[in-house]
Design an enzyme around this catalytic site. Structure first.
Site, PDB file in Angstrom:
ATOM      1  N   GLU A 126      -7.277   3.478 -11.318  1.00 51.35           N
ATOM      2  CA  GLU A 126      -6.453   3.542 -12.539  1.00 51.35           C
ATOM      3  C   GLU A 126      -4.987   3.476 -12.122  1.00 51.35           C
ATOM      4  OE1 GLU A 126      -7.481   7.075 -14.693  1.00 51.35           O
ATOM      5  OE2 GLU A 126      -9.470   6.277 -15.238  1.00 51.35           O
ATOM      6  N   GLY A 130      -5.957   5.806  -7.027  1.00 46.52           N
ATOM      7  CA  GLY A 130      -6.773   4.817  -6.333  1.00 46.52           C
ATOM      8  C   GLY A 130      -7.753   5.515  -5.427  1.00 46.52           C
ATOM      9  N   HIS A 337       0.256 -20.038  16.995  1.00 42.44           N
ATOM     10  CA  HIS A 337       0.680 -21.265  16.312  1.00 42.44           C
ATOM     11  C   HIS A 337       2.200 -21.447  16.318  1.00 42.44           C
ATOM     12  CE1 HIS A 337      -3.384 -21.299  14.600  1.00 42.44           C
ATOM     13  NE2 HIS A 337      -3.140 -22.446  14.002  1.00 42.44           N
ATOM     14  N   GLU A 362     -10.597  -0.583  -1.494  1.00 42.71           N
ATOM     15  CA  GLU A 362     -11.726   0.356  -1.410  1.00 42.71           C
ATOM     16  C   GLU A 362     -11.347   1.570  -0.576  1.00 42.71           C
ATOM     17  OE1 GLU A 362     -15.322  -1.687  -0.312  1.00 42.71           O
ATOM     18  OE2 GLU A 362     -15.795  -1.996  -2.404  1.00 42.71           O
TER      19      GLU A 362
END
Ligand SMILES: Cc1cc2nc3c(=O)[nH]c(=O)nc-3n(C[C@H](O)[C@H](O)[C@H](O)COP(=O)(O)OP(=O)(O)OC[C@H]3O[C@@H](n4cnc5c(N)ncnc54)[C@H](O)[C@@H]3O)c2cc1C
Lengths: 379, 249
Positions: A126, A130, A337, A362
């Protein structure tokens, strides 16, 4: 001890890899840019039975266990974080329904969800909380044979797709957190515009507004006041999905780095000849293998849960590790990279953005570590 | 009418490493040949239209009992397996009588499909050899197969055109790799593959008089050496010039 995949498991892995490479790879960037998965992709995933892998056949699932789910999820997440996120949130909702639903509820919701005709959600978070169920403010007031739900749920995956949503609210009489099954898009259900999040796009994230949603009493999931255990159990199973989505990202980072360092040359020879690059490659491989075995084992553990609290601690450990590791791995691969990695022309740009989601969902990584520490210190 | 698809167990080509110019096969899992999978898909498509059963036929070492699950997951209804360690290194002259004898033991075979060549050796002999032993007509390089009563209408894609043939059944057909794209099997098709009916015979049970092994030995199997010219160019014009002088454009 046996670390070998069975023939069926390797075929399952190969199938998911094949699907991901043939169908998802050509549109992975499009999914990221449009924040949407084409309907025909979701339909094909339904036909291939990817939406109900750990659910039993009696409810329309594939009975492939959470170990099978892990093998498939890894391959999908290797190609598209957004599709992985959608599948993970769906399977989280299904896991809770499967474990705590009545026979009638399971017969009503699981078969369509396993075929991908509906896509499930699980709504706890909400605006005000969390990680802490004590602060939950959504309400459920009993009125005759119904509960009237009100409140706002934040950051809910798949809330845009029709299907069942397991919603947590405070039951007014008992003042206890309680779980309900809500049909998304019923009267009183609405959602926000999708959040413009950094990664795992295609996994659509919205807020859910509940305005006097009338939920039939038979849609109570479990018992009044059982919301907290349902949340813990459901989220513990859900962490199989988020851990493995992270694992797939780590594999993608390893593969992208390997490809790049063999192609990119310095004074005529591939940069892979530099020891500093080789160390990065070794680190990536170590990160991948450690995450991999944690996830595979977690899938196996989930098939054989005896003590839910012990499983929750294992899931928290895997989630903390794999979630943090995918970010490290994607960063190492990006470093290999150089500036090119920052450009959308290279997959590692998207892989790193997807990776950043891992530790924050989660339950953030710190919360996972608190669960792990708690399981050791509370003895 | 049943369709038999002959499929060869080969090392998973994607997992082979090369050491000292020799392929390292130890620990490489077995798989089914790529074009064999096209042949299977062709059979399953025909079955979906015409009915009957698709039976996958494979001869190999005992690992083939596991390997064949891939075909059973991809739509074959049953498997007929001939097991012997010696089969792995056998050439066409040995395998053809084995497969032909196996086909004789399968009921109501209307069509026997092969890939145009196996995924590893690609000798491409077995279809013709088995057809000869069975006394059946054979059509090679099929790009389309249709059944019409007791005949099959087969399109052969050749370099300079398509040839359409009518062939009496039962017949042997070898298919091209681009005849179709094999479907992706679903989760339960994979998980239930092992439960489909399987007939497993030891090689002796076929009571064949086979030639001695091996008749052909592979001495070396290497890609041709290509020497790159490593011409460096400084501009697009130079590149075009270089391509022209090499006769590329
Ligand atoms: C892509 C995505 C998908 C999502 N899908 C869903 C979904 O489907 N359903 C759903 O319900 N939610 C979903 N969420 C929400 C997500 O699960 C929560 O946001 C997450 O659990 C973290 O909660 P929070 O943001 O409120 O952070 P908080 O819990 O407030 O944490 C913020 C910080 O405070 C610290 N902290 C918090 N509590 C404590 C404490 N007790 N002790 C010490 N430190 C503490 C944490 O370490 C953290 O660093 C999703 C989020 C994302 C980004």
């Amino acid at each position: 001890m046996n670390f070998e995949l069975s023939k069926e498991q390797s075929l399952l892995q190969a199938m998911a890899r094949d699907f991901a490479e043939k169908r998802l790879e050509p549109i992975a960037r499009q999914i990221d840019e449009e924040n949407q998965i084409p309907a025909e992709i979701l339909a094909e995933m339904g036909e291939l039975e990817l939406f109900g892998i750990p659910i039993g056949e009696e409810y329309g699932g594939a009975a492939g266990g959470y170990d099978g789910y892990v093998l498939v999820m890894e391959q999908i997440a290797r190609i598209s974080g957004g599709v992985a996120m959608t599948l993970a949130a769906h399977t989280l909702g299904l896991g809770a329904l499967d474990k705590f639903g009545t026979e009638e509820q399971k017969q009503k919701y699981l078969p369509d969800a396993c075929k991908g005709k509906t896509i499930a959600s699980f709504a706890f978070t909400e605006p005000g909380t969390g990680s802490d169920p004590k602060q939950l403010t959504s309400t459920a007031v009993k009125e005759g044979d119904y509960y009237i739900l009100n409140g706002t749920k934040r950051f809910i995956s798949n809330a845009n797709h029709p299907g069942p949503c397991v919603i947590f609210a405070r039951e007014s009489e008992s003042q206890e957190v309680t779980a309900f099954i809500v049909d998304k898009w019923c009267e009183g259900y609405s959602i926000s515009e999708p959040w413009a999040k950094i990664g795992m796009k295609g996994g659509v994230l919205t807020d859910v507004y509940m305005e006097n949603i009338k939920v039939p009493a038979q849609n109570l999931l479990g018992q009044i006041g059982q919301g907290f255990p349902i949340l813990l159990y459901g989220i513990a199973l859900g962490k199989i999905g988020t851990s493995t989505a992270a694992l797939g990202g780590t594999l993608a980072a390893l593969e992208e780095a390997l490809k790049y360092v063999k192609e990119k040359t310095h004074r005529g020879a591939p940069i892979a000849k530099f020891q500093a690059i080789q160390l990065k490659i070794a680190d990536l491989k170590i990160k991948y293998e450690t995450s991999r075995w944690l996830c595979y084992r977690l899938g196996w553990l989930a098939n054989n849960i005896k003590d839910p609290a012990a499983f929750a601690a294992e899931a928290a450990l895997a989630k903390a590790y794999c979630g943090d590791t995918v970010v490290e791995a994607a960063k190492i691969a990006m470093d290999a990279h150089g500036s090119y990695g920052l450009m959308k022309d290279y997959n590692i740009e998207r892989i790193l953005r997807d990776a950043l989601i891992g530790p924050e969902i989660e339950g953030v990584s710190d919360m996972q570590k608190m669960i792990v520490a708690g399981s050791l210190l509370k003895r | 009418m049943n369709i038999v698809v002959a499929m060869k167990q080969i090392p998973d080509l994607q997992q082979i490493r090369i050491r000292q110019r020799q392929p390292v096969l130890d620990g490489v899992p077995a798989a089914l040949g790529m074009i064999d999978k096209n042949a299977l898909e062709a059979a399953v498509l025909l079955k979906e239209k015409e009915g009957g059963q698709v039976i996958v036929l494979s001869a190999g070492n005992e690992e083939v009992e596991e390997t064949v699950k891939e075909a059973l997951a991809a739509g074959a209804d049953q498997a007929f397996l001939v097991i012997d360690d010696s089969i792995e290194n056998a050439d066409g002259s040995v395998k053809a009588p084995i497969l032909a004898e196996a086909v004789k033991r399968i009921e109501d075979v209307g069509l026997l499909l092969f890939g145009e060549g196996s995924g590893d050796n690609y000798s491409g002999q077995l279809g013709s050899r088995v057809a000869e032993l069975l006394g059946w007509p054979q059509v090679g390089f099929a790009s389309k197969i249709e059944i019409q009563g007791s005949q099959a209408i087969i399109t052969r894609s050749l370099e300079d055109g398509d040839e359409i043939l009518e062939v009496n059944l039962p017949a042997v057909v070898t298919v091209l790799g681009d005849i179709n794209e094999p479907r992706i099997p679903s989760v339960t098709q994979i998980l239930k593959a092992g439960r489909k009916p399987k007939e497993v015979l030891e090689l002796e049970e076929l009571e064949l008089d086979l030639p001695a092994l091996p008749q052909i030995k592979t001495l070396s199997n290497l890609a041709p050496e290509t020497n790159r010219k490593q011409i460096k160019v400084g501009s697009v014009e130079e590149l075009i010039q270089a391509l022209k002088s090499e006769g590329v454009i």
